[in-house]
Motif scaffolding. Structure first.
Motif, PDB file in Angstrom:
ATOM      1  N   LEU A  96       0.912  -1.118   0.032  1.00  0.00           N
ATOM      2  CA  LEU A  96       0.058   0.160   0.081  1.00  0.00           C
ATOM      3  C   LEU A  96       0.764   1.167  -0.125  1.00  0.00           C
ATOM      4  CD1 LEU A  96      -2.923   1.244   0.090  1.00  0.00           C
ATOM      5  CD2 LEU A  96      -2.497   1.360   2.684  1.00  0.00           C
ATOM      6  N   LEU A  97       1.023   2.057  -0.974  1.00  0.00           N
ATOM      7  CA  LEU A  97       1.654   2.903  -1.235  1.00  0.00           C
ATOM      8  C   LEU A  97       1.077   4.406  -1.034  1.00  0.00           C
ATOM      9  CD1 LEU A  97       3.440   1.588  -4.490  1.00  0.00           C
ATOM     10  CD2 LEU A  97       3.934   1.409  -2.207  1.00  0.00           C
ATOM     11  N   LEU A  98       1.736   4.984  -0.042  1.00  0.00           N
ATOM     12  CA  LEU A  98       1.134   6.361   0.539  1.00  0.00           C
ATOM     13  C   LEU A  98       2.128   7.473   0.487  1.00  0.00           C
ATOM     14  CD1 LEU A  98       0.005   4.708   4.008  1.00  0.00           C
ATOM     15  CD2 LEU A  98      -1.415   5.024   1.886  1.00  0.00           C
ATOM     16  N   THR A  99       1.530   8.504   0.231  1.00  0.00           N
ATOM     17  CA  THR A  99       2.520   9.794   0.249  1.00  0.00           C
ATOM     18  C   THR A  99       2.707  10.081   2.010  1.00  0.00           C
ATOM     19  OG1 THR A  99       1.535  10.814  -1.428  1.00  0.00           O
ATOM     20  CG2 THR A  99       2.411  12.194  -0.127  1.00  0.00           C
ATOM     21  N   GLY A 100       1.714  10.012   2.758  1.00  0.00           N
ATOM     22  CA  GLY A 100       1.823  10.046   4.315  1.00  0.00           C
ATOM     23  C   GLY A 100       1.526  11.409   4.989  1.00  0.00           C
ATOM     24  N   ASP A 101       0.902  11.477   5.862  1.00  0.00           N
ATOM     25  CA  ASP A 101       0.736  12.433   6.657  1.00  0.00           C
ATOM     26  C   ASP A 101       2.074  13.218   7.156  1.00  0.00           C
ATOM     27  OD1 ASP A 101       1.639  10.695   8.443  1.00  0.00           O
ATOM     28  OD2 ASP A 101       0.052  10.951   9.983  1.00  0.00           O
ATOM     29  N   LYS A 102       2.136  14.516   7.407  1.00  0.00           N
ATOM     30  CA  LYS A 102       3.106  15.168   7.877  1.00  0.00           C
ATOM     31  C   LYS A 102       4.044  14.500   8.935  1.00  0.00           C
ATOM     32  CE  LYS A 102       1.369  18.763  10.982  1.00  0.00           C
ATOM     33  NZ  LYS A 102       1.210  19.829  11.328  1.00  0.00           N
ATOM     34  N   LEU A 103       5.302  14.515   8.798  1.00  0.00           N
ATOM     35  CA  LEU A 103       6.344  14.210   9.765  1.00  0.00           C
ATOM     36  C   LEU A 103       6.207  15.012  10.942  1.00  0.00           C
ATOM     37  CD1 LEU A 103       9.367  13.242   7.661  1.00  0.00           C
ATOM     38  CD2 LEU A 103       7.982  11.315   9.104  1.00  0.00           C
ATOM     39  N   LYS A 104       6.246  14.356  12.018  1.00  0.00           N
ATOM     40  CA  LYS A 104       6.404  15.137  13.343  1.00  0.00           C
ATOM     41  C   LYS A 104       7.661  16.056  13.734  1.00  0.00           C
ATOM     42  CE  LYS A 104       3.373  11.819  15.641  1.00  0.00           C
ATOM     43  NZ  LYS A 104       2.970  11.102  14.664  1.00  0.00           N
ATOM     44  N   GLU A 105       8.797  15.563  12.760  1.00  0.00           N
ATOM     45  CA  GLU A 105       9.819  16.320  12.640  1.00  0.00           C
ATOM     46  C   GLU A 105      10.047  16.960  11.421  1.00  0.00           C
ATOM     47  OE1 GLU A 105      13.074  13.691  13.822  1.00  0.00           O
ATOM     48  OE2 GLU A 105      12.050  12.958  15.800  1.00  0.00           O
ATOM     49  N   HIS A 106       8.921  17.316  10.697  1.00  0.00           N
ATOM     50  CA  HIS A 106       9.165  18.011   9.373  1.00  0.00           C
ATOM     51  C   HIS A 106       9.880  19.255   9.549  1.00  0.00           C
ATOM     52  CE1 HIS A 106       7.534  19.329   5.477  1.00  0.00           C
ATOM     53  NE2 HIS A 106       7.595  20.753   5.794  1.00  0.00           N
ATOM     54  N   CYS A 107      10.764  19.522   8.353  1.00  0.00           N
ATOM     55  CA  CYS A 107      11.584  20.623   8.669  1.00  0.00           C
ATOM     56  C   CYS A 107      11.172  21.363   7.299  1.00  0.00           C
ATOM     57  CB  CYS A 107      13.126  20.114   8.528  1.00  0.00           C
ATOM     58  SG  CYS A 107      14.196  21.894   8.177  1.00  0.00           S
ATOM     59  N   HIS A 108      11.114  22.791   7.324  1.00  0.00           N
ATOM     60  CA  HIS A 108      10.573  23.737   6.467  1.00  0.00           C
ATOM     61  C   HIS A 108      11.776  24.339   5.697  1.00  0.00           C
ATOM     62  CE1 HIS A 108       6.409  24.068   7.494  1.00  0.00           C
ATOM     63  NE2 HIS A 108       6.890  24.017   8.881  1.00  0.00           N
ATOM     64  N   GLY A 109      12.875  24.274   6.296  1.00  0.00           N
ATOM     65  CA  GLY A 109      14.172  24.257   5.708  1.00  0.00           C
ATOM     66  C   GLY A 109      14.763  25.910   5.436  1.00  0.00           C
TER      67      GLY A 109
END
Length: 463
Positions: A96-109
């Motif tokens: 099952l291939l997902l894009t996925g919800d946002k990572l909790k440690e997402h970095c905006h850069g």
């Protein structure tokens, strides 16, 4: 061993029981009531650092067929290629291939580490299809209630199916009309892919958790919370499992291929669910739906629909003018034979291989495009395929369409309108909907980022 995908092909209703890799419960059931059960192993639902589903699969019996989730959050195409090799070596071919919800440690850069990007499910399907030997599932969220948001979801579903997806699993939700619309969509467009619905025994605690934490893509209305709270107060909490059983039986009658069962991996939970399935499986669809509506106290049919704010549902005049101007420039400078020939001649010169020239070119391109479309020097400009709305302005960097986490046109990150809703609204206004439905946009290789898309475009052009 029972084969999950063969069940789908033979129109046998089945249940995928979801297990979290963080769970210590490894009890596995092979049947729930009269339905065959299989294992689905989720990817990083509990935390960003959960054990990989492929590793977790080794803790479950080989005798039970498995579906591994792969979420593209924070991953690149090379990560996925490695995963495919490992899955094939482990003899696991249901994905099952997902894009996925946002990572909790997402970095905006903006500062610190480079921004986090996400491998889109469309691109993952394209790659896995080229490898061959896999049965590929994709997720779909039909619970969208703003017009552009809903259109964008269905446009991307077209792409997922065109890319080669074999089956679909919906987002978790309780609006039966929205799920019926998803089934009708497949029939209308003659898509042969099978669809499974995600279900969960919805307790008041779980509903409150999802509302409080704004779990991406899941709709829980105030009406639903009130019904659950009233039931708990009078000691009717078992209705949680009765509703789930009714939902499963309704989906079977509606022609769904099965369900993806979440938050029900303990044996005592499964036995309670099973008892309700057996108790009510003799009922026809009309009776099942009547009981479902009675338990949810449905009167208007809008009890599962969020309150819609009023705002304009048309693109602004500035958006339309900007599209027309950029479309004219793109056609003249990048698509005409003369432009392609001249550009190829200019950029094939060895002069551009020198570092000062390459940096000057990249800087010039960035300055000319960043203020207009939000360019981040991806090196593989896709503006012509995205109605001149740069996919780099999506926090996840998605080019083929939205993730499932939007809410009434708002991005999952909450700080902007979803660019894919803007695209869908604009496409309808300028007659370009087919572009968002048909064009499969490849992922940008890491090695290409930080180079000039102008140079790359012209040198890739046949003259």
């Amino acid at each position: 061993m029972l084969n999950f995908f063969r069940h789908l092909e033979h129109h046998k209703f089945c249940i995928l029981v979801e297990y979290l890799t963080s769970s210590k419960t490894h009890h596995v059931v092979q049947n729930i009531a009269s339905f065959s059960a299989f294992i689905a192993i989720a990817d990083r639902l509990h935390s960003d650092h959960d054990m990989a589903p492929l590793e977790a699969s080794q803790h479950y019996p080989e005798s039970v067929d498995k579906v591994l989730h792969f979420a593209g959050k924070g991953r690149d195409i090379q990560d996925f290629e490695l995963f495919l090799q490992q899955a094939k070596a482990a003899n696991i071919n249901n994905l099952l291939l997902l894009t996925g919800d946002k990572l909790k440690e997402h970095c905006h850069g903006q500062e610190g580490p480079p921004r986090t990007r996400y491998l889109e499910s469309v691109n993952a399907v394209m790659v896995a299809k080229r490898h061959g030997g896999f049965h590929l599932g994709v997720a779909f969220n039909p619970f969208k209630y703003a017009e552009a948001e809903r259109d964008a979801q269905y446009l991307k579903l077209h792409k997922k199916l065109k890319a080669g997806a074999d089956f679909i699993i919906t987002q978790l939700g309780y609006d039966m009309d929205a799920l019926k619309q998803a089934k009708a969509f497949l029939k209308h467009y003659h898509y042969p892919q099978k669809i499974l619905a995600c279900v969960m025994p919805l307790s008041l605690a779980r509903a409150n958790f999802m509302v409080k934490n704004k779990v991406a893509g899941i709709v829980i209305t105030p009406h639903m919370l009130k019904v659950l709270a009233d039931e708990k107060q009078v000691g009717l909490s078992d209705r949680v499992y009765l509703r789930c059983a009714l939902q499963i039986l309704i989906f079977k009658h509606l022609g769904f291929a099965g369900v993806h069962l979440s938050a029900c991996h303990k044996r005592e939970e499964q036995m309670l669910l099973e008892s309700y399935i057996e108790q009510y499986q003799h009922l026809d669809l009309v009776a099942l739906e009547a009981l479902w509506n009675s338990l949810w106290q449905v009167k208007t049919g809008k009890e599962f629909v969020p309150e819609l704010p009023y705002y304009s549902r048309q693109p602004t005049s500035s958006q339309l003018i900007k599209y027309q101007q950029l479309h004219f420039m793109h056609e003249a400078l990048f698509e005409s034979k003369i432009a392609k020939g001249v550009g190829h001649f200019i950029f094939k010169a060895s002069f551009w291989e020198h570092t000062p020239a390459a940096k000057a070119l990249l800087k010039t391109e960035f300055i000319s495009k960043h203020g207009v479309v939000g360019c981040e020097s991806c090196g593989q400009c896709r503006l012509g395929d995205t109605l001149y709305i740069c996919p780099e302005t999506c926090p996840k960097g998605l080019a083929n369409g939205p993730c499932g986490g939007t809410t009434l046109d708002r991005c999952e990150f909450g700080d902007r309108e979803c660019i894919h809703s803007v695209k869908a609204r604009l496409a309808k206004a300028v007659g370009q909907t087919d572009v968002l439905k048909e064009k499969l946009i490849p992922t940008v290789p890491i090695k290409v980022r930080g180079t000039s898309s102008w140079k790359n475009w012209y040198l890739a052009t046949e003259t």
